[in-house]
Design a protein around this motif. Structure first.
Motif, mmCIF file in Angstrom:
data_model
loop_
_atom_site.group_PDB
_atom_site.id
_atom_site.type_symbol
_atom_site.label_atom_id
_atom_site.label_comp_id
_atom_site.label_asym_id
_atom_site.label_seq_id
_atom_site.Cartn_x
_atom_site.Cartn_y
_atom_site.Cartn_z
ATOM 1 N N VAL A 63 0.834 -1.208 0.000
ATOM 2 C CA VAL A 63 0.000 0.000 0.000
ATOM 3 C C VAL A 63 0.866 1.254 0.000
ATOM 4 O O VAL A 63 0.600 2.222 -0.729
ATOM 5 C CB VAL A 63 -0.947 -0.012 1.218
ATOM 6 N N LEU A 64 1.926 1.253 0.806
ATOM 7 C CA LEU A 64 2.806 2.417 0.871
ATOM 8 C C LEU A 64 3.525 2.642 -0.453
ATOM 9 O O LEU A 64 3.658 3.786 -0.916
ATOM 10 C CB LEU A 64 3.826 2.227 1.999
ATOM 11 N N ALA A 65 3.998 1.565 -1.082
ATOM 12 C CA ALA A 65 4.688 1.707 -2.365
ATOM 13 C C ALA A 65 3.755 2.285 -3.423
ATOM 14 O O ALA A 65 4.152 3.168 -4.200
ATOM 15 C CB ALA A 65 5.232 0.351 -2.818
ATOM 16 N N VAL A 66 2.519 1.822 -3.466
ATOM 17 C CA VAL A 66 1.547 2.322 -4.438
ATOM 18 C C VAL A 66 1.222 3.783 -4.160
ATOM 19 O O VAL A 66 1.181 4.622 -5.071
ATOM 20 C CB VAL A 66 0.275 1.455 -4.411
ATOM 21 N N VAL A 186 10.394 1.411 1.526
ATOM 22 C CA VAL A 186 9.037 1.161 2.015
ATOM 23 C C VAL A 186 9.007 0.013 3.017
ATOM 24 O O VAL A 186 7.933 -0.392 3.463
ATOM 25 C CB VAL A 186 8.079 0.863 0.836
ATOM 26 N N GLY A 187 10.165 -0.527 3.355
ATOM 27 C CA GLY A 187 10.221 -1.605 4.335
ATOM 28 C C GLY A 187 9.795 -1.114 5.705
ATOM 29 O O GLY A 187 10.038 0.027 6.093
ATOM 30 N N GLY A 188 9.156 -1.985 6.462
ATOM 31 C CA GLY A 188 8.702 -1.621 7.799
ATOM 32 C C GLY A 188 7.460 -0.755 7.813
ATOM 33 O O GLY A 188 7.140 -0.128 8.833
ATOM 34 N N ALA A 189 6.742 -0.678 6.697
ATOM 35 C CA ALA A 189 5.536 0.145 6.627
ATOM 36 C C ALA A 189 4.463 -0.399 7.567
ATOM 37 O O ALA A 189 4.326 -1.611 7.758
ATOM 38 C CB ALA A 189 5.005 0.178 5.190
ATOM 39 N N ARG A 190 3.706 0.527 8.148
ATOM 40 C CA ARG A 190 2.590 0.163 9.024
ATOM 41 C C ARG A 190 1.395 1.035 8.689
ATOM 42 O O ARG A 190 1.546 2.196 8.312
ATOM 43 C CB ARG A 190 2.971 0.351 10.498
ATOM 44 N N PHE A 191 0.217 0.465 8.856
ATOM 45 C CA PHE A 191 -0.981 1.244 8.569
ATOM 46 C C PHE A 191 -1.128 2.419 9.531
ATOM 47 O O PHE A 191 -1.783 3.413 9.198
ATOM 48 C CB PHE A 191 -2.220 0.344 8.634
ATOM 49 N N ALA A 250 5.082 11.850 0.346
ATOM 50 C CA ALA A 250 5.902 10.703 -0.048
ATOM 51 C C ALA A 250 7.247 10.709 0.677
ATOM 52 O O ALA A 250 7.729 9.669 1.126
ATOM 53 C CB ALA A 250 6.122 10.713 -1.555
ATOM 54 N N THR A 251 7.857 11.877 0.806
ATOM 55 C CA THR A 251 9.168 11.961 1.455
ATOM 56 C C THR A 251 9.060 11.676 2.938
ATOM 57 O O THR A 251 9.917 10.995 3.517
ATOM 58 C CB THR A 251 9.790 13.342 1.217
ATOM 59 N N ALA A 252 8.026 12.200 3.589
ATOM 60 C CA ALA A 252 7.859 11.962 5.021
ATOM 61 C C ALA A 252 7.654 10.480 5.317
ATOM 62 O O ALA A 252 8.135 9.966 6.334
ATOM 63 C CB ALA A 252 6.679 12.773 5.553
ATOM 64 N N LEU A 253 6.962 9.769 4.429
ATOM 65 C CA LEU A 253 6.676 8.356 4.670
ATOM 66 C C LEU A 253 7.843 7.447 4.301
ATOM 67 O O LEU A 253 8.114 6.469 5.006
ATOM 68 C CB LEU A 253 5.441 7.932 3.871
ATOM 69 N N GLY A 286 1.196 5.169 -13.193
ATOM 70 C CA GLY A 286 2.544 4.772 -13.587
ATOM 71 C C GLY A 286 3.531 4.831 -12.436
ATOM 72 O O GLY A 286 4.396 3.953 -12.300
ATOM 73 N N GLY A 287 3.408 5.857 -11.589
ATOM 74 C CA GLY A 287 4.291 5.943 -10.426
ATOM 75 C C GLY A 287 4.074 4.800 -9.462
ATOM 76 O O GLY A 287 5.029 4.245 -8.898
ATOM 77 N N ALA A 288 2.803 4.423 -9.263
ATOM 78 C CA ALA A 288 2.502 3.282 -8.390
ATOM 79 C C ALA A 288 3.120 2.003 -8.933
ATOM 80 O O ALA A 288 3.697 1.200 -8.179
ATOM 81 C CB ALA A 288 0.992 3.130 -8.244
ATOM 82 N N VAL A 289 3.045 1.816 -10.251
ATOM 83 C CA VAL A 289 3.621 0.618 -10.866
ATOM 84 C C VAL A 289 5.137 0.624 -10.740
ATOM 85 O O VAL A 289 5.752 -0.387 -10.355
ATOM 86 C CB VAL A 289 3.205 0.528 -12.351
ATOM 87 N N LEU A 290 5.763 1.763 -11.054
ATOM 88 C CA LEU A 290 7.228 1.825 -11.024
ATOM 89 C C LEU A 290 7.773 1.577 -9.631
ATOM 90 O O LEU A 290 8.703 0.764 -9.456
ATOM 91 C CB LEU A 290 7.700 3.181 -11.538
#
Length: 333
Positions: A63-66, A186-191, A250-253, A286-290
């Motif tokens: 979810v975070l990567a997308v 995006v590792g360690g992402a949490r909702f 995006a940068t903060a996350l 496209g950004g979500a896919v990349l």
């Protein structure tokens, strides 16, 4: 239905399919193989087995990567439209670095914590950096040319990165985490950290979509846009606000991730054309896919370890940046 509309509809539909495929790959592929039964268990929240637990961890990461990829893709498309600069990108123009600087200063000097506060700091830093770069790039003959904006953004990015190092060096307690965050991942992402960002991302998306018409007019030149009845100054402010909010989120996350906002809009123009009413949503897809595929590639290349997405996008984006410079030779869009 005209050919242009058919092409746009095809591009948007294809983008949605690619996003769904990327999500599927992100959930399935990782440092270890997971059988289908455990994948389904993980999606249902069951973590009785190692494989199911691994899939459950991948869900917020996906979810975070997308989300971050879509935000960076849209912000890049809007920035290129505002500046008519084919090299405009949140990383190249120093906006990412400004957002990162504010977040790091908040952590190191003011002991700030919490996802919502980081989001505000990221947006404020992105805004200050964007204003500074545009002001510096506008000085002199010819105004804010693509070359001057690129040079000003590069210099700002270098200066901000150096200042971040100076802030972090005396703080051994935060140095490791900050340095890992600066790579972009995006590792360690949490909702718990993603959910507070959704309202900000929605505001940035709406502002960007609202600026599509003025961006189309700006592509014809400022004088012609004004002649068509467009409020150029207000339109640029709205568009810039949308791009800044998305970039700050995006940068903060994830930390400062480069080249997504550069690569994606150019590729989307090949499919959907130059109409920003189509280009902006396509850039989000496209950004979500990349970024999603970059995360998947990072897991495969370095098994059983991982490469952060910031490293993978740099490998993809750097050659594209060189190709774009040689192709456009610093001309405007």
């Amino acid at each position: 239905m005209t050919f242009g509309r058919s092409s746009a509809l095809f591009g948007l539909s294809g983008g949605v399919v690619l996003v769904l495929a990327t999500v599927f790959l992100s959930l399935v592929i990782g440092a270890r193989s997971v059988p289908w039964a455990e994948i389904w268990q993980g999606l249902n929240g069951q973590i009785d087995s190692i494989g199911a637990a691994a899939v459950a961890v991948r869900v917020p990461r996906t979810v975070l990567a997308v989300l971050a990829g879509a935000a960076l893709g849209i912000s890049g498309a809007v920035m290129q439209g505002i500046t008519r600069n084919p090299l405009a990108d949140p990383g190249i123009l120093g906006v990412n670095a400004g957002a990162a600087l504010f977040v790091v200063v908040g952590i190191a000097w003011f002991n700030i914590s919490g996802a919502a506060t980081f989001l505000w700091l990221g947006i404020a830093g992105a805004g200050c950096a964007a204003v500074f770069v545009y002001a510096i790039g506008s000085v002199g003959q010819g105004g804010a040319t693509p070359l001057k904006l690129t040079l000003a953004g590069t210099a700002t990015s270098i200066a901000a990165s150096a200042f971040i190092i100076a802030v972090v060096l005396p703080r051994n307690d935060i140095a490791g985490n900050v340095q890992a965050w600066q790579v972009g991942g995006v590792g360690g992402a949490r909702f718990q950290t993603i959910l507070p960002a959704l309202p900000f991302a929605l505001v940035g998306l709406l502002l960007s979509l609202a600026s599509a018409r003025i961006l189309n007019a700006l592509a014809l030149g400022e004088e012609l846009a004004a002649g068509l009845g467009q409020n150029v100054a207000l339109g640029r402010i709205v568009a810039a606000a949308g791009a800044i909010v998305l970039c700050g989120v995006a940068t903060a996350l994830c930390g400062p991730i480069g080249f997504v906002g550069l690569v994606v809009p150019h590729l989307c123009r090949l499919t959907g054309g130059i109409d920003h009413r189509v280009l902006i949503p396509m850039a989000g897809l496209g950004g979500a896919v990349l970024l999603g595929l970059a995360d998947v590639a990072g897991r495969i290349v370095a098994r059983p370890n991982e490469l952060d997405v910031g490293i993978v996008t740099a490998f993809v984006g750097a050659p594209f940046f060189i190709w774009t410079v040689r192709r456009h030779r610093m001309r405007g869009l």
